[in-house]
Write an enzyme that holds these catalytic residues in place. Sequence first.
Site, PDB file in Angstrom:
ATOM      1  N   ILE A   1       0.834  -1.333   0.018  1.00  0.00           N
ATOM      2  CA  ILE A   1      -0.061   0.016  -0.040  1.00  0.00           C
ATOM      3  C   ILE A   1       1.009   1.127  -0.045  1.00  0.00           C
ATOM      4  O   ILE A   1       1.790   1.071   0.799  1.00  0.00           O
ATOM      5  CB  ILE A   1      -1.074   0.079   1.187  1.00  0.00           C
TER       6      ILE A   1
ATOM      7  N   VAL B   1       1.218   5.499  -1.222  1.00  0.00           N
ATOM      8  CA  VAL B   1       0.611   6.739  -1.523  1.00  0.00           C
ATOM      9  C   VAL B   1       1.745   7.891  -1.805  1.00  0.00           C
ATOM     10  O   VAL B   1       2.743   7.855  -1.307  1.00  0.00           O
ATOM     11  CB  VAL B   1      -0.290   7.544  -0.499  1.00  0.00           C
TER      12      VAL B   1
ATOM     13  N   GLY C   1      -5.145  11.940   4.455  1.00  0.00           N
ATOM     14  CA  GLY C   1      -6.133  10.804   4.936  1.00  0.00           C
ATOM     15  C   GLY C   1      -6.290  10.099   3.577  1.00  0.00           C
ATOM     16  O   GLY C   1      -7.081   8.993   3.575  1.00  0.00           O
TER      17      GLY C   1
ATOM     18  N   TYR D   1      -1.080   1.859  11.277  1.00  0.00           N
ATOM     19  CA  TYR D   1      -1.696   0.550  11.593  1.00  0.00           C
ATOM     20  C   TYR D   1      -2.209   0.351  13.084  1.00  0.00           C
ATOM     21  O   TYR D   1      -3.290   0.177  13.203  1.00  0.00           O
ATOM     22  CB  TYR D   1      -0.985  -0.645  11.173  1.00  0.00           C
TER      23      TYR D   1
END
Length: 171
Positions: free
Chosen positions: A87, A89, A97, A133
């Site tokens: 994952i 970004v 967010g 997490y």
Amino acid sequence: MARMQIRLATRADKASLLHLIDAHADFENMERPTPEARDRLMRHGFGDRRRFSPFLASLDGEDIGYAITYEGYSSFQARPTLYLEDIFVYKAARGKGFGGTMFQFLVEEAVDRGCVRMEWMVVDWNENAIGFYERRGAVKVEGWHSYRLEEDQLLALVEERKESGAPHPAA
């Protein structure tokens, strides 16, 4: 406020997905995929025998993140596990967010698939990810160790068996 959209990637998303994977490799100080690995990624993600599910997150039509998942299986609970391989970004999109939205999307994907759990690994130096997490209730799995055999080690074990004259395990 801009709205992020998350979708299952298609072969048409090849360039964007590979660019994000390159950026992820750079972030983790790892080698980028070779041309051969890029070909395998496309075959394994979009071929007849898909080995993983690639998701892309976009903001105002621009891809800003990706995730790769695949299913494992719990023999004891007789249900699938959604494994989160990657994952990521882009740096410019962090802290807004979007990672949380992607993660929540994957949590709901796991529930929709009937998974008993979702699992992933995180490098020990990435304290931002660990905090991310843990704020969502994830717990570090104690009592288990992660092991790995790299390709050269796999090949050496096969060669060792062949040289010993032992039959193939499935024979």
